[in-house]
Design a protein around this motif. Structure first.
Motif, short mmCIF file in Angstrom:
data_model
loop_
_atom_site.label_atom_id
_atom_site.label_comp_id
_atom_site.label_asym_id
_atom_site.label_seq_id
_atom_site.Cartn_x
_atom_site.Cartn_y
_atom_site.Cartn_z
N GLN A 156 31.37 25.26 -17.89
CA GLN A 156 32.54 24.56 -18.44
C GLN A 156 32.58 23.11 -17.99
O GLN A 156 32.87 22.22 -18.78
N GLN A 157 32.31 22.88 -16.71
CA GLN A 157 32.33 21.51 -16.19
C GLN A 157 31.27 20.68 -16.90
O GLN A 157 31.52 19.53 -17.27
N GLU A 158 30.10 21.29 -17.11
CA GLU A 158 29.04 20.57 -17.81
C GLU A 158 29.46 20.18 -19.22
O GLU A 158 29.25 19.06 -19.65
N ASP A 159 30.09 21.14 -19.90
CA ASP A 159 30.51 20.87 -21.28
C ASP A 159 31.52 19.73 -21.34
O ASP A 159 31.43 18.85 -22.20
N VAL A 160 32.46 19.80 -20.43
CA VAL A 160 33.50 18.76 -20.42
C VAL A 160 32.88 17.40 -20.11
O VAL A 160 33.17 16.40 -20.77
#
Ligand code: ADP
Ligand code: ZN
Ligand code: ZN
Length: 747
Positions: free
Chosen positions: A210-214
């Protein structure tokens, strides 16, 4: 001949314009510099240069000289001058008032000075001096001083430090100076908040998916210097790591960042995170710093020594150059609104600043404000989501406990059976617990069980709060104290008791059930000192206490890995407040508090005690379902015509005599009526214009009346608010009038 345009530091509408002064020979000036100028009959008034000019239309005899400059650099950066102008337009204040936001209050009136420290610096070479030293056996103090200097890594020591170590050493120092071994010099020192805090250098964790996507969306925007985002991430989803990476990218691009936190209590934690990953580069700005620290941090920022500023609301005005990113954590918090003049919304100011300086705006929350989520819906903010916790840790399990049932079953304790069992289990497993007590609302008043009489303050129309420790009743508005009555003053019944719960009561009960468990209580009474907040949190983090009892101030943002249990003692205290935001606030608070549980490996458990288990805010919070709450709440706001659909403004009148307040309020009301009379195009937006006594009729012995305006929230309608501000600024004979926009309390 050079001239300059100056805003004088007098907050009065009559002088809310620039005045022209001549720049005397040999003085260098530029916009943003602070100066002393003669003004009217006053010899020296402080002012800020806003513009330079080559020529001047005024006759020469009418133009006076700038007296002198306060600093040799512009205290107000050009971009902050622009911001001040924007704030004047929107906050309906004078430019002088807006400019005051841009530097520490202590700089006005020269109430603060640079702090100088004297240093002894070693000049001599080690070998030679040691020979000499041997020859100086007669002067042991001299030898000691030299020894200390040799021992220091940098070859220099502050004189006060030497004195602390060796006793008075002025004479030997002077002798050594004469001999050419040592030099004494004064150097400016900067007082640094949280200076002594541990600084563990930390490794980057592997980012979650999720952090990567954001970050895949966010970082390109930071590179382009454009974009406004709302990061909606559940509690424990790892929003801080996103901040760190984004700020780091910003720094790599040679730009700076501002990170706002809603409460001073949260700054140490955020500072710690940033320091452990950025070294010394984070500066701190908030109102609990001493005036000296505040001024020094401001200077450090102004000089370009720092790349990241962390702070509360006012840090949005940090004199940072090359801002590339502004982050507002827990963006839903009320603390981002300033209630005093000039009133501003830090989120709005941040948006202006980002736009004019080419920076990215990132608002973040687990419970976004209605306003921001609606903006995301319209596309004014781009929505980024992190719906899961780090490492797929489960959201805490929330048990809703119906306190009416407890009472029926004969339980008169502040704790339900379920909560006690949960607390017992948590402690037995070696974890920590948080017990949350909502102090706003009907916390601890004394009432008669026979006739319903409530002890209220004589000065304020509000119930007094029971303090069990000192056995007194205290008014939280004016501080008045009174002993607790033994019999009811109304009916004589002895069944007059305190009702509801406070932190002290909870503390007592925990001690009763768990006598050997170390506790910490955090509330306004126990956190008075400057570092009290930070110290208590650090002690809890270190495991010194197993149970933390606290109010609002422990509700949000804090990350304690060992906390697995959260007890919400009275969930609905705030629901009863006469405020259109009470459901939103209750939902936010409960979700945030619940979010403190189970943030590390062990799962979390929450006990939410309520007398109103079917309320939609309570139900949604217990399910941690933001969207469900948002839909329902927006629906209700639309139906009741509340913000964000409308704008609510009020003129609040306070006077000793009720008649005065009423008379002034009615006059204000008529002025507003006449205003809408003249502006037919606004009339269709007006939903209600009323005059009435305030819900709380008296505070601090002042009677209160109000004029309220409810109007559709359209840019054009701001004009009406401007009119109200104007009315409020006119002096009142025997009282005070303020204008509030969407006030944080309608009491
Ligand atoms: P939020 O602000 O979203 O509630 P935090 O930023 O406080 O959440 O993060 C919750 C916890 O998860 C913190 O203890 C943090 O150190 C940890 N964490 C965050 N990101 C990662 C990651 N990528 N890997 C491991 N742990 C992480
Ligand atoms: Zn009574
Ligand atoms: Zn009072």
């Amino acid at each position: 001949m050079a001239f300059c345009q100056v805003i004088v530091d007098i907050a009065h509408e009559d002088v809310d314009r620039v005045f022209t002064y001549r720049v005397p020979e040999g003085m260098t000036l530029c916009p943003g510099m602070r100066v002393h100028v003669p003004f009217g009959r006053m010899k020296r008034v402080e002012g800020v240069v806003v513009e330079m000019a080559e020529a001047c239309d005024l006759p020469p005899e009418r133009v006076r000289d700038v007296a002198d400059t306060l600093e040799d650099y512009p205290a107000v950066l050009p971009q902050l001058l622009t911001l001040a102008v924007k704030i004047r337009q929107n906050a309906f204040c004078t430019l002088a008032q807006a400019l005051r936001l841009m530097f520490p209050a202590q700089m006005r009136g020269e109430r603060i000075h640079d702090k100088k420290r004297e240093y002894a610096v070693l000049l001599a070479d080690r070998g030679i001096s040691q020979q000499l030293l041997a020859a100086q056996a007669r002067a042991p103090k001299r030898a000691q001083v030299l020894e200390a200097l040799f021992a220091s890594e940098s070859g220099e020591i502050a004189v006060d430090e030497l004195r602390a170590k060796l006793g008075e050493c002025r004479q030997p120092l002077q002798a050594l100076c004469k001999m050419g071994f040592v030099q004494l010099l004064e150097r400016e020192t900067l007082r640094k908040p949280y200076g002594a805090m541990e600084r563990l250098a930390q490794q980057d964790p592997q980012l979650t998916r999720q952090q990567e996507d954001v970050l895949a969306t966010l970082l390109p925007a930071v590179e382009a210097g454009k974009g406004a985002f709302l990061l909606y991430g559940v509690t424990g989803s790892g929003k801080t790591e996103v901040f760190i990476r984004a700020v780091r990218r910003c720094a790599q691009l040679g730009r700076t960042a501002i990170v706002l936190v809603p409460e001073i209590a949260l700054t140490p934690q955020m500072v710690m995170w940033f320091r452990s990953r950025f070294g010394e580069d984070a500066a701190v700005l908030h109102s609990r710093l001493s005036p000296g620290e505040r001024y020094d941090e401001w200077r450090r920022i102004r000089r370009g020594d720092v790349r990241v500023v962390i702070g509360a609301r006012s840090a949005i005005f940090a004199p940072l150059e090359h801002v590339g990113l502004i982050i507002i954590d827990e963006e839903h918090e009320q603390t981002y609104l300033s209630d005093s003049v000039p009133r501003y919304d830090a989120r709005e100011v941040a948006a202006w600043r980002c736009e004019s300086e080419g920076a990215v705006l990132l608002l973040a929350s687990a419970t976004p404000s209605m306003r921001s989520f609606a903006m995301a819906g319209r596309g004014d903010l781009k929505l980024l989501e992190m719906p899961r916790r780090v490492g797929n840790r489960p959201m805490p399990q929330v048990h809703v406990v119906d306190m009416r049932e407890e009472l029926k079953a004969g339980n008169r304790s502040v704790f339900s059976g379920a909560l006690l069992t949960g607390l017992h289990r948590c402690l037995q497993e070696g974890h920590q617990a948080i017990l949350f007590v909502n102090r706003r609302g009907y916390s601890t008043f004394v009432s008669c069980r026979n006739c319903g009489y409530v002890v209220t303050c004589t000065q304020c129309d509000i119930s007094m709060t029971y303090h069990s420790h000192e056995e007194v009743l205290r008014c939280h508005y004016c501080g008045e104290e009174r002993p607790v009555p033994r019999v009811c003053p109304e009916c004589g019944s002895p069944y007059i008791k305190y009702f509801g719960v406070g932190t002290q009561r909870v503390e007592e009960e925990v001690r009763k059930f768990f006598p050997d468990v170390p506790l910490l209580r955090m509330d306004n009474d126990t956190t008075r000192g400057k570092d009290a907040h930070a110290n208590m949190l650090a002690r809890f983090r270190a495991g010194e206490a197993r149970v933390l009892i606290g109010t609002q101030m422990i509700a949000k943002g804090l990350d304690f890995p060992n906390v697995t249990m959260v007890g919400i003692v009275a969930a609905d205290a705030m629901l009863k407040l006469p405020d259109y935001r009470s459901a939103e606030r209750t939902f936010q608070l409960l979700t945030q508090v619940a979010g403190r549980a189970g943030r590390s490996t062990a799962p979390g458990e929450v006990f939410l005690q309520t007398y109103d288990p079917d309320n939609y805010a309570i139900v949604a919070a217990s399910r941690q379902d933001y969207r469900a709450f948002y839909e329902e709440e927006m629906h209700r706001r639309r139906r009741a015509l509340y913000p964000p659909y409308t704008l609510i403004a009020r003129l609040l009148y306070e006077a000793e005599q009720e008649k005065e307040a009423q008379r002034a309020a009615e006059a204000g009301y008529r002025q507003m009526e006449a205003f809408f009379e003249r502006r037919a195009y606004l009339r269709k937006y007006v939903i209600a214009l009323r005059v009435m006594a305030c819900p709380v009729k008296r505070i601090r012995a002042k009677s209160r009346w109000q004029v309220t305006l409810k109007i559709v929230d359209q840019p054009i309608c701001r004009e009406a608010v401007g009119k109200m501000s104007e009315i409020a600024q006119a002096p009142m004979d025997h009282g005070l009038c303020v204008c509030q926009v969407n006030p944080s309390s309608m009491m």
